[in-house]
Enzyme design. Structure first.
Site, PDB file in Angstrom:
ATOM      1  N   ASN A  35      -1.479  -0.498   7.309  1.00  0.00           N
ATOM      2  CA  ASN A  35      -0.878  -1.790   7.659  1.00  0.00           C
ATOM      3  C   ASN A  35      -0.034  -2.367   6.530  1.00  0.00           C
ATOM      4  O   ASN A  35       0.164  -3.564   6.437  1.00  0.00           O
ATOM      5  CB  ASN A  35      -1.961  -2.767   8.124  1.00  0.00           C
ATOM      6  CG  ASN A  35      -3.006  -3.010   7.051  1.00  0.00           C
ATOM      7  OD1 ASN A  35      -2.916  -2.470   5.948  1.00  0.00           O
ATOM      8  ND2 ASN A  35      -3.995  -3.833   7.354  1.00  0.00           N
ATOM      9  N   ARG A  65       3.552  -7.158   9.053  1.00  0.00           N
ATOM     10  CA  ARG A  65       2.870  -6.100   9.810  1.00  0.00           C
ATOM     11  C   ARG A  65       3.416  -6.018  11.233  1.00  0.00           C
ATOM     12  O   ARG A  65       3.550  -4.929  11.791  1.00  0.00           O
ATOM     13  CB  ARG A  65       1.360  -6.357   9.815  1.00  0.00           C
ATOM     14  CG  ARG A  65       0.699  -6.089   8.467  1.00  0.00           C
ATOM     15  CD  ARG A  65      -0.721  -6.616   8.459  1.00  0.00           C
ATOM     16  NE  ARG A  65      -1.459  -6.231   7.249  1.00  0.00           N
ATOM     17  CZ  ARG A  65      -2.549  -6.849   6.830  1.00  0.00           C
ATOM     18  NH1 ARG A  65      -3.024  -7.891   7.499  1.00  0.00           N
ATOM     19  NH2 ARG A  65      -3.180  -6.458   5.741  1.00  0.00           N
ATOM     20  N   ARG A  93      -0.648 -14.933   3.559  1.00  0.00           N
ATOM     21  CA  ARG A  93      -1.382 -14.349   4.698  1.00  0.00           C
ATOM     22  C   ARG A  93      -0.615 -14.571   6.005  1.00  0.00           C
ATOM     23  O   ARG A  93      -0.594 -13.708   6.882  1.00  0.00           O
ATOM     24  CB  ARG A  93      -2.778 -14.980   4.813  1.00  0.00           C
ATOM     25  CG  ARG A  93      -3.693 -14.654   3.640  1.00  0.00           C
ATOM     26  CD  ARG A  93      -4.390 -13.340   3.731  1.00  0.00           C
ATOM     27  NE  ARG A  93      -5.332 -13.278   4.826  1.00  0.00           N
ATOM     28  CZ  ARG A  93      -6.146 -12.230   5.027  1.00  0.00           C
ATOM     29  NH1 ARG A  93      -6.103 -11.182   4.220  1.00  0.00           N
ATOM     30  NH2 ARG A  93      -6.984 -12.226   6.032  1.00  0.00           N
ATOM     31  N   PHE A 138     -15.017   3.067   8.369  1.00  0.00           N
ATOM     32  CA  PHE A 138     -13.698   3.514   7.919  1.00  0.00           C
ATOM     33  C   PHE A 138     -13.535   3.505   6.397  1.00  0.00           C
ATOM     34  O   PHE A 138     -12.443   3.754   5.899  1.00  0.00           O
ATOM     35  CB  PHE A 138     -12.594   2.659   8.564  1.00  0.00           C
ATOM     36  CG  PHE A 138     -12.687   1.172   8.303  1.00  0.00           C
ATOM     37  CD1 PHE A 138     -12.235   0.620   7.103  1.00  0.00           C
ATOM     38  CD2 PHE A 138     -13.223   0.320   9.260  1.00  0.00           C
ATOM     39  CE1 PHE A 138     -12.308  -0.750   6.866  1.00  0.00           C
ATOM     40  CE2 PHE A 138     -13.304  -1.061   9.028  1.00  0.00           C
ATOM     41  CZ  PHE A 138     -12.844  -1.582   7.823  1.00  0.00           C
ATOM     42  N   GLU A 170      -9.685 -10.498  -7.395  1.00  0.00           N
ATOM     43  CA  GLU A 170      -8.734  -9.396  -7.268  1.00  0.00           C
ATOM     44  C   GLU A 170      -7.689  -9.420  -8.389  1.00  0.00           C
ATOM     45  O   GLU A 170      -7.320  -8.372  -8.911  1.00  0.00           O
ATOM     46  CB  GLU A 170      -8.062  -9.459  -5.891  1.00  0.00           C
ATOM     47  CG  GLU A 170      -9.060  -9.163  -4.765  1.00  0.00           C
ATOM     48  CD  GLU A 170      -8.503  -9.407  -3.369  1.00  0.00           C
ATOM     49  OE1 GLU A 170      -7.320  -9.786  -3.243  1.00  0.00           O
ATOM     50  OE2 GLU A 170      -9.258  -9.222  -2.399  1.00  0.00           O
ATOM     51  N   HIS A 187      -1.795  -5.588   1.481  1.00  0.00           N
ATOM     52  CA  HIS A 187      -3.040  -6.353   1.340  1.00  0.00           C
ATOM     53  C   HIS A 187      -2.701  -7.681   0.697  1.00  0.00           C
ATOM     54  O   HIS A 187      -1.870  -7.742  -0.211  1.00  0.00           O
ATOM     55  CB  HIS A 187      -4.044  -5.602   0.448  1.00  0.00           C
ATOM     56  CG  HIS A 187      -5.197  -6.463   0.038  1.00  0.00           C
ATOM     57  ND1 HIS A 187      -6.315  -6.619   0.830  1.00  0.00           N
ATOM     58  CD2 HIS A 187      -5.378  -7.267  -1.045  1.00  0.00           C
ATOM     59  CE1 HIS A 187      -7.147  -7.474   0.236  1.00  0.00           C
ATOM     60  NE2 HIS A 187      -6.598  -7.873  -0.907  1.00  0.00           N
ATOM     61  N   TYR A 242     -12.300  -2.883  -2.539  1.00  0.00           N
ATOM     62  CA  TYR A 242     -12.748  -2.923  -1.141  1.00  0.00           C
ATOM     63  C   TYR A 242     -14.270  -2.907  -1.008  1.00  0.00           C
ATOM     64  O   TYR A 242     -14.792  -2.484   0.030  1.00  0.00           O
ATOM     65  CB  TYR A 242     -12.136  -1.750  -0.375  1.00  0.00           C
ATOM     66  CG  TYR A 242     -10.683  -1.999   0.040  1.00  0.00           C
ATOM     67  CD1 TYR A 242     -10.327  -3.156   0.726  1.00  0.00           C
ATOM     68  CD2 TYR A 242      -9.687  -1.068  -0.235  1.00  0.00           C
ATOM     69  CE1 TYR A 242      -9.016  -3.389   1.118  1.00  0.00           C
ATOM     70  CE2 TYR A 242      -8.358  -1.288   0.153  1.00  0.00           C
ATOM     71  CZ  TYR A 242      -8.043  -2.454   0.831  1.00  0.00           C
ATOM     72  OH  TYR A 242      -6.749  -2.687   1.219  1.00  0.00           O
ATOM     73  N   LYS A 291       0.826  -1.198   0.000  1.00  0.00           N
ATOM     74  CA  LYS A 291       0.000   0.000   0.000  1.00  0.00           C
ATOM     75  C   LYS A 291       0.870   1.261   0.000  1.00  0.00           C
ATOM     76  O   LYS A 291       2.093   1.187   0.212  1.00  0.00           O
ATOM     77  CB  LYS A 291      -0.930  -0.034   1.225  1.00  0.00           C
ATOM     78  CG  LYS A 291      -1.870  -1.248   1.233  1.00  0.00           C
ATOM     79  CD  LYS A 291      -2.743  -1.257   2.479  1.00  0.00           C
ATOM     80  CE  LYS A 291      -3.565  -2.524   2.553  1.00  0.00           C
ATOM     81  NZ  LYS A 291      -4.433  -2.553   3.750  1.00  0.00           N
ATOM     82  N   THR A 305      -4.538  -8.167  10.697  1.00  0.00           N
ATOM     83  CA  THR A 305      -4.781  -6.836  10.136  1.00  0.00           C
ATOM     84  C   THR A 305      -4.076  -5.712  10.887  1.00  0.00           C
ATOM     85  O   THR A 305      -3.435  -4.857  10.271  1.00  0.00           O
ATOM     86  CB  THR A 305      -6.311  -6.555  10.113  1.00  0.00           C
ATOM     87  OG1 THR A 305      -6.941  -7.564   9.330  1.00  0.00           O
ATOM     88  CG2 THR A 305      -6.603  -5.191   9.510  1.00  0.00           C
TER      89      THR A 305
HETATM   90  P1  CMP Z   1      -6.720  -5.078   4.201  1.00  0.00           P
HETATM   91  O1  CMP Z   1      -6.187  -6.396   4.597  1.00  0.00           O
HETATM   92  O2  CMP Z   1      -6.264  -4.487   2.905  1.00  0.00           O
HETATM   93  O3  CMP Z   1      -8.307  -5.155   4.181  1.00  0.00           O
HETATM   94  C1  CMP Z   1      -9.165  -4.082   4.498  1.00  0.00           C
HETATM   95  C2  CMP Z   1      -8.418  -2.893   4.989  1.00  0.00           C
HETATM   96  O4  CMP Z   1      -9.188  -1.973   5.717  1.00  0.00           O
HETATM   97  C3  CMP Z   1      -7.350  -3.338   5.989  1.00  0.00           C
HETATM   98  O5  CMP Z   1      -6.333  -4.044   5.347  1.00  0.00           O
HETATM   99  C4  CMP Z   1      -6.961  -2.005   6.609  1.00  0.00           C
HETATM  100  O6  CMP Z   1      -6.104  -1.225   5.769  1.00  0.00           O
HETATM  101  C5  CMP Z   1      -8.324  -1.332   6.665  1.00  0.00           C
HETATM  102  N1  CMP Z   1      -8.960  -1.476   7.998  1.00  0.00           N
HETATM  103  C6  CMP Z   1      -9.374  -2.616   8.590  1.00  0.00           C
HETATM  104  N2  CMP Z   1      -9.930  -2.354   9.791  1.00  0.00           N
HETATM  105  C7  CMP Z   1      -9.848  -1.018   9.956  1.00  0.00           C
HETATM  106  C8  CMP Z   1     -10.254  -0.125  10.983  1.00  0.00           C
HETATM  107  N3  CMP Z   1     -10.865  -0.573  12.085  1.00  0.00           N
HETATM  108  N4  CMP Z   1     -10.031   1.189  10.812  1.00  0.00           N
HETATM  109  C9  CMP Z   1      -9.451   1.646   9.693  1.00  0.00           C
HETATM  110  N5  CMP Z   1      -9.031   0.842   8.659  1.00  0.00           N
HETATM  111  C10 CMP Z   1      -9.234  -0.467   8.812  1.00  0.00           C
END
Ligand code: CMP
Length: 162
Positions: A116, A106, A89, A61, A130, A119, A53, A13, A95
């Site tokens: 984070n 991470r 993963r 969010f 995807e 993805h 997404y 990202k 996450t």
């Molecule tokens: P990703 O694995 O790309 O999948 C969804 C994304 O949403 C996640 O990584 C984070 O970047 C974001 N995300 C998930 N939970 C939250 C949260 N509680 N607040 C803000 N961003 C979030």
């Protein structure tokens, strides 16, 4: 080709690219033995981000996530290998960077739930969807012709290569 053979979509990202972590993250996947069969750096447009997404569109969010993912260049790749979806993963970690254990990407480099770094597809269905969203026909190398194809003889046993 092994029945375990999989392809998965990974995005470094904008925070990961801006922080100069692209090489570090790529190296972890290469060292594991995964093959890079597609790789590009992109400025993510809003329409692609919304599709990617879509499952989070009702989350509070969502707006912040769209701003974040479109806020700078991202590195998009397809990784190939036996069990690639689950293996990636595992290397990425949970996450939230606050909760991810040390040794995961991470856990070692992130402190945020949103920023984070990375993805990774979470299932074969997500991976198919995807990969089709991020890569056009012909952009991915043919199966087993990736950067690690010569390594397959050493990464897997003869049985696992079938
Ligand atoms: P990703 O694995 O790309 O999948 C969804 C994304 O949403 C996640 O990584 C984070 O970047 C974001 N995300 C998930 N939970 C939250 C949260 N509680 N607040 C803000 N961003 C979030």
């Amino acid at each position: 080709m092994s029945a375990l053979h999989e392809r998965t979509l990974v995005i470094i990202k904008p925070d990961g690219v801006a922080r100069g972590l692209t090489g570090e993250i790529l190296a972890r996947f290469e060292k594991k033995g995964l093959s890079i069969v597609g790789l590009k750096i992109v400025n993510v447009d809003k329409a692609t981000a919304e599709k990617h997404y879509a499952e989070h569109s009702a989350k509070p969010f969502f707006g912040s996530l769209l701003s974040f993912i479109t806020g700078g260049p991202a590195t998009v790749m397809c990784l190939e290998g036996n069990g690639a979806i689950g293996v990636v993963r595992g290397l990425v970690g949970p996450t939230s960077g606050l909760k991810a254990p040390g040794g995961t990407i991470r856990g070692d480099f992130a402190l945020s739930g949103q920023n984070n770094l990375i993805h990774a597809s979470d299932s074969p269905e997500s991976s198919s969807r995807e990969l089709a969203l991020w890569f056009k026909d012909g952009e991915l190398l043919p199966v087993a012709k990736g950067s690690g194809s010569a390594l397959r003889d050493w990464v897997y046993s003869a049985e696992e290569r079938k």
